[in-house]
Scaffold this motif. Structure first.
Motif, mmCIF file in Angstrom:
data_model
loop_
_atom_site.group_PDB
_atom_site.id
_atom_site.type_symbol
_atom_site.label_atom_id
_atom_site.label_comp_id
_atom_site.label_asym_id
_atom_site.label_seq_id
_atom_site.Cartn_x
_atom_site.Cartn_y
_atom_site.Cartn_z
ATOM 1 N N VAL A 5 52.286 19.386 66.025
ATOM 2 C CA VAL A 5 51.030 19.746 65.375
ATOM 3 C C VAL A 5 50.187 20.592 66.323
ATOM 4 O O VAL A 5 49.566 21.589 65.919
ATOM 5 C CB VAL A 5 50.261 18.481 64.941
ATOM 6 C CG1 VAL A 5 48.950 18.860 64.255
ATOM 7 C CG2 VAL A 5 51.111 17.617 64.015
ATOM 8 N N ASN A 6 50.186 20.222 67.598
ATOM 9 C CA ASN A 6 49.407 20.981 68.578
ATOM 10 C C ASN A 6 49.970 22.378 68.795
ATOM 11 O O ASN A 6 49.218 23.340 69.025
ATOM 12 C CB ASN A 6 49.366 20.218 69.901
ATOM 13 C CG ASN A 6 48.281 20.741 70.818
ATOM 14 O OD1 ASN A 6 47.160 21.013 70.384
ATOM 15 N ND2 ASN A 6 48.600 20.888 72.092
ATOM 16 N N GLN A 65 48.481 15.647 60.505
ATOM 17 C CA GLN A 65 49.115 14.610 61.317
ATOM 18 C C GLN A 65 49.672 13.524 60.415
ATOM 19 O O GLN A 65 48.939 12.895 59.647
ATOM 20 C CB GLN A 65 48.104 14.002 62.283
ATOM 21 C CG GLN A 65 48.671 12.909 63.170
ATOM 22 C CD GLN A 65 49.745 13.441 64.113
ATOM 23 O OE1 GLN A 65 49.513 14.385 64.864
ATOM 24 N NE2 GLN A 65 50.932 12.844 64.066
ATOM 25 N N THR A 113 45.146 11.273 69.033
ATOM 26 C CA THR A 113 45.395 12.629 69.530
ATOM 27 C C THR A 113 44.704 13.692 68.674
ATOM 28 O O THR A 113 44.840 14.884 68.936
ATOM 29 C CB THR A 113 46.908 12.920 69.554
ATOM 30 O OG1 THR A 113 47.435 12.784 68.223
ATOM 31 C CG2 THR A 113 47.638 11.982 70.491
ATOM 32 N N ASP A 114 43.963 13.263 67.665
ATOM 33 C CA ASP A 114 43.363 14.230 66.729
ATOM 34 C C ASP A 114 42.383 15.177 67.424
ATOM 35 O O ASP A 114 42.237 16.332 67.018
ATOM 36 C CB ASP A 114 42.655 13.507 65.588
ATOM 37 C CG ASP A 114 43.631 13.029 64.513
ATOM 38 O OD1 ASP A 114 44.854 13.088 64.765
ATOM 39 O OD2 ASP A 114 43.171 12.591 63.449
ATOM 40 N N PHE A 164 52.747 14.648 67.447
ATOM 41 C CA PHE A 164 51.482 15.363 67.643
ATOM 42 C C PHE A 164 51.678 16.627 68.475
ATOM 43 O O PHE A 164 50.895 17.572 68.371
ATOM 44 C CB PHE A 164 50.442 14.449 68.293
ATOM 45 C CG PHE A 164 50.671 14.170 69.751
ATOM 46 C CD1 PHE A 164 50.099 14.976 70.734
ATOM 47 C CD2 PHE A 164 51.442 13.092 70.159
ATOM 48 C CE1 PHE A 164 50.306 14.721 72.078
ATOM 49 C CE2 PHE A 164 51.662 12.832 71.504
ATOM 50 C CZ PHE A 164 51.093 13.650 72.471
ATOM 51 N N ARG A 165 52.742 16.680 69.266
ATOM 52 C CA ARG A 165 52.993 17.885 70.062
ATOM 53 C C ARG A 165 53.349 19.064 69.170
ATOM 54 O O ARG A 165 52.956 20.210 69.451
ATOM 55 C CB ARG A 165 54.102 17.612 71.081
ATOM 56 C CG ARG A 165 53.782 16.519 72.078
ATOM 57 C CD ARG A 165 55.002 16.147 72.900
ATOM 58 N NE ARG A 165 56.105 15.703 72.047
ATOM 59 C CZ ARG A 165 57.321 15.429 72.501
ATOM 60 N NH1 ARG A 165 57.613 15.557 73.779
ATOM 61 N NH2 ARG A 165 58.274 15.023 71.671
ATOM 62 N N ARG A 185 48.685 24.467 66.103
ATOM 63 C CA ARG A 185 47.285 24.797 66.412
ATOM 64 C C ARG A 185 47.200 25.975 67.369
ATOM 65 O O ARG A 185 46.369 26.884 67.195
ATOM 66 C CB ARG A 185 46.581 23.592 67.019
ATOM 67 C CG ARG A 185 45.122 23.849 67.415
ATOM 68 C CD ARG A 185 44.541 22.697 68.209
ATOM 69 N NE ARG A 185 45.159 22.562 69.510
ATOM 70 C CZ ARG A 185 44.822 23.284 70.586
ATOM 71 N NH1 ARG A 185 43.868 24.211 70.495
ATOM 72 N NH2 ARG A 185 45.437 23.085 71.741
ATOM 73 N N THR A 230 44.714 17.948 68.637
ATOM 74 C CA THR A 230 45.428 18.741 67.631
ATOM 75 C C THR A 230 44.521 19.263 66.534
ATOM 76 O O THR A 230 44.886 20.212 65.834
ATOM 77 C CB THR A 230 46.540 17.899 66.993
ATOM 78 O OG1 THR A 230 45.957 16.747 66.364
ATOM 79 C CG2 THR A 230 47.548 17.432 68.041
ATOM 80 N N ARG A 283 47.151 22.379 58.953
ATOM 81 C CA ARG A 283 48.087 21.506 59.662
ATOM 82 C C ARG A 283 47.641 20.058 59.515
ATOM 83 O O ARG A 283 46.449 19.758 59.366
ATOM 84 C CB ARG A 283 48.160 21.874 61.145
ATOM 85 C CG ARG A 283 46.805 21.818 61.840
ATOM 86 C CD ARG A 283 46.880 22.273 63.289
ATOM 87 N NE ARG A 283 45.579 22.187 63.938
ATOM 88 C CZ ARG A 283 44.703 23.175 64.017
ATOM 89 N NH1 ARG A 283 44.979 24.357 63.485
ATOM 90 N NH2 ARG A 283 43.544 22.997 64.626
#
Length: 281
Positions: free
Chosen positions: A174-175, A188, A215-216, A171-172, A178, A219, A186
């Motif tokens: 993906v973030n 997950q 974590t959505d 997720f990092r 962002r 992200t 993007r």
């Protein structure tokens, strides 16, 4: 109704509210319209042992048959971007090495799955697909290099004239996408990592958080790419129904699974058969 029951009901309500809030993504990315019209060959349209996964012939074959492709990108220590699934190269090359520890000249010594095919560079794969078919690009994080990897991939894609989206299990990463390119599509990646022995190196808490998409809210993914057998995960279902999250389903290995995934509104990532005919490839 007793006070204890009221307190319990309130706790359940606010717990459910928080759960749903954590699943918030985006559902209106303009890129989705171009991406959803394709089926995606997993690591290219490979046919082992003659055509290895994540090889240039596998990617050419996907284009020739009217498919997009899913692929995996790694960052070498000299800044080169290369396409291969595993960081540990022994499975697909027969040689013990970690791709992130190599340079481009060193990479030239490796061949894929007993063939003469070398590991393609990200640039080479992009050149094949530009203006031809869309790509689902997975960012493969190794030893916390998510910032450097995301930056390198985003810089390269700035000049790319084609349809694509980016995704990662991490997720990092993906973030980072962002933050770096907020308008880009993007996603997950997720699966039931609690039952995967290969994921045991990560804490159960981290695996629980990621498999349940908690974590959505950070992200804000445009889609969720969930493992097909695990897709009934409650968080995945809630994100779809409440936040209208777009969905990708992997890895589809039969016509029955393909038809089910598409009926459920998922973009399919497939391998080992041809969706046109249902025959093995």
């Amino acid at each position: 109704m007793g006070a204890a029951v009221l307190i319990l009901l309130r706790l359940l309500f606010w717990g459910f509210f928080l759960w749903v809030l954590l699943l918030m993504g985006r559902s209106n990315n303009k890129s989705w319209a171009a991406l959803q019209n394709y089926r995606y060959a997993h690591r290219g349209l490979h046919s082992k042992p003659q055509i290895p996964e994540n090889s240039l012939p596998a990617f050419r074959r996907a284009i020739e048959n009217g498919y997009g492709a899913e692929l995996d990108v790694h960052l070498l220590k000299d800044g080169t971007l290369a396409v291969i699934h595993d960081s540990d190269m022994e499975r697909v090359t027969g040689k013990k090495a970690i791709i992130e520890e190599l340079t481009l000249p060193e990479l030239e010594h490796f061949r894929l799955e007993g063939t003469d095919e070398r590991i393609p560079l990200f640039d080479e794969v992009l050149a094949l697909f530009e203006q031809q078919a869309p790509l689902i690009i997975e960012l493969k994080v190794h030893h916390n290099n998510y910032k450097e990897l995301a930056r390198a991939v985003c810089r390269r894609l700035d000049s790319y004239q084609g349809d694509f989206c980016l995704e990662s299990f991490d997720f990092r990463a993906v973030n980072q996408v962002r933050k770096l390119r907020p308008s880009w599509c993007r996603g997950q990646l997720a699966y039931n990592s609690l039952i995967d022995p290969d994921a045991a190196k990560y804490s159960r808490l981290l695996r629980f958080v990621t498999m349940n998409l908690l974590t959505d809210i950070l992200t804000r993914p445009d889609f969720i790419a969930y493992n097909y057998p695990d897709r009934k995960n409650w968080s995945n279902q809630l994100a779809t129904r409440i936040w209208h999250s777009r969905r990708v389903s992997w890895t589809i290995r039969s016509m029955e699974e393909l038809q089910t995934a598409e009926k459920e509104g998922c973009i399919p990532i497939f391998e080992k058969f041809d969706p046109h005919t249902g025959n093995p490839v």
